[in-house]
Write a protein that holds these residues in place. Sequence first.
Motif, short mmCIF file in Angstrom:
data_model
loop_
_atom_site.label_atom_id
_atom_site.label_comp_id
_atom_site.label_asym_id
_atom_site.label_seq_id
_atom_site.Cartn_x
_atom_site.Cartn_y
_atom_site.Cartn_z
N ILE A 239 -9.09 -2.56 -4.92
CA ILE A 239 -8.37 -2.91 -6.15
C ILE A 239 -9.29 -2.79 -7.36
O ILE A 239 -8.89 -2.25 -8.41
N ALA B 166 -9.89 -4.78 0.61
CA ALA B 166 -8.79 -4.72 -0.37
C ALA B 166 -9.28 -5.12 -1.75
O ALA B 166 -8.91 -4.49 -2.76
N LEU C 122 -3.19 -6.10 -2.67
CA LEU C 122 -3.17 -4.64 -2.65
C LEU C 122 -1.74 -4.12 -2.82
O LEU C 122 -1.50 -3.14 -3.54
#
Length: 369
Positions: free
Chosen positions: A155, A151, A91
Amino acid sequence: MKKFDKDRLLLGVAGPGLALVVAFLLTSVVLLVSDRDPIEPYRLMLETAEFTDVQVNILNQAGTYYLAALAVAVGFRMNLFNIGVDGQYRLAVMLAAVVGASVELPGPLHILLIVIVAMLVGALWAGVAGILKTTRGVSEVVSTIMLNAIATSLIAWMILPANLGEQLPGSNDLTTGEIAESGWFPGLAMEGGTIYGFTFVAFALGVVYWFALNRTRFGFDLRATGASESAAQASGVDSKKMILTAMLISGAVAGLVGMPLLLGQTHTYSLSFPAGVGFTGITIALLGRNNPIGIFFAALLISFIEKTSADLDQFGYEKEIATIMQGLIVISVVVSYELVRQYGLRRQQQKVGEELAAQARRNKEEVAL
C-alpha cells in the motif's frame, strides 16, 4: 429438550457476561490504584453517549467492526485463525478506491464494481494463506501475520504519486483520488449526522452468515470440518477444499470492512485511513462467540467504549482507559469462556449421571414387578 436449550442459552450468555463484569471491575481497580475515581469515567461516557452525533458515530463504527468480526468468525467456525483481516481489508479498500476513482458509471453499477473489487482483492489475499496451509501445511496465523506486513508495504508503495496515488496541493497526505458521486452509497440523514448506507448492508450480512452456516449443506460441512477434520474427511468432506473456501470467504468479507467509510464519507483512500480494525474484529468475534447477534452487541459495546472515551481527557482522565478496558475484555473473555466451558461439561456429566441412575431405578422396579 426445552431444559437443554435453556441451559445452553444461559451458558452462552454467562461467558461474555462474566467477561464484561470482570473487565469493568479490573478497570476500576486500575483507576483506584492510579488514585482516580473508579466510577466517574463510566458516568462521563454515558453522558457523552446522550449526544445524537456520538450515537451516529457509534452506529457507523459498529458497522465497520461488525464486518471485521464476521470475517474473523468465518475462520473461527472452521477452526482457522485469520489474523490477517486488517491487511486484507486495507489492501482491498485501497485498490477498490483506485478502481472507483478511475471510472464513472451509473450509480448502482459504480458501487457494485467497487464492492466486487474489494471482495476479490480481500479473497485473493486471504487465499494465499489458504493455499499455503492446504499445500504446505503452513499455519494460517504465521502466514496472515506476514501478509499483513506485506500488504502494508504494498500500500505504501502503490499510493506514491509515481504509481497509483495523488498528493493534494499543500498537503502531505497521499490519496487515491476522489470517487465520482455516482459511486457514493447513500446514507440515512439524522439530526446528529448521517448513518452510512453500507452500515445496514453490514448488519444484513449477519443474517446471511447465520443462514449459510446453520441452514445449508456448506455450513454443515464447514462446521463439521472445524470440529473434527478427520471425522469430516471420513464422511466424504474434502477438508482441504473447505479450508481454502473458508479462507476465501473470510477474505472476501474482510474486503468489505472499509466500504462503509469509503462509500459513505471519505470517497477516497488515504494514509489516514484507520488501521487495526481487523484486530478489533478479533476481540468482537471472541466476545460475541461467533454468533451474529452476539457480534452485533459486542460491536456496539466496543464502538461505545471508543467513541464515548474520546473526550475523557477534558475531565482529567486519559482516554487510553478505553484501550485498557478492551485489553482486559480480551483477557477476561478467554478466562471466562474456559470457566464456563468446564462448568458446562461438569453440568452435562452430572445430568447424564442422574439420567442413568434414574434409568437404573426404573429397571430395578420393573424386575421387582
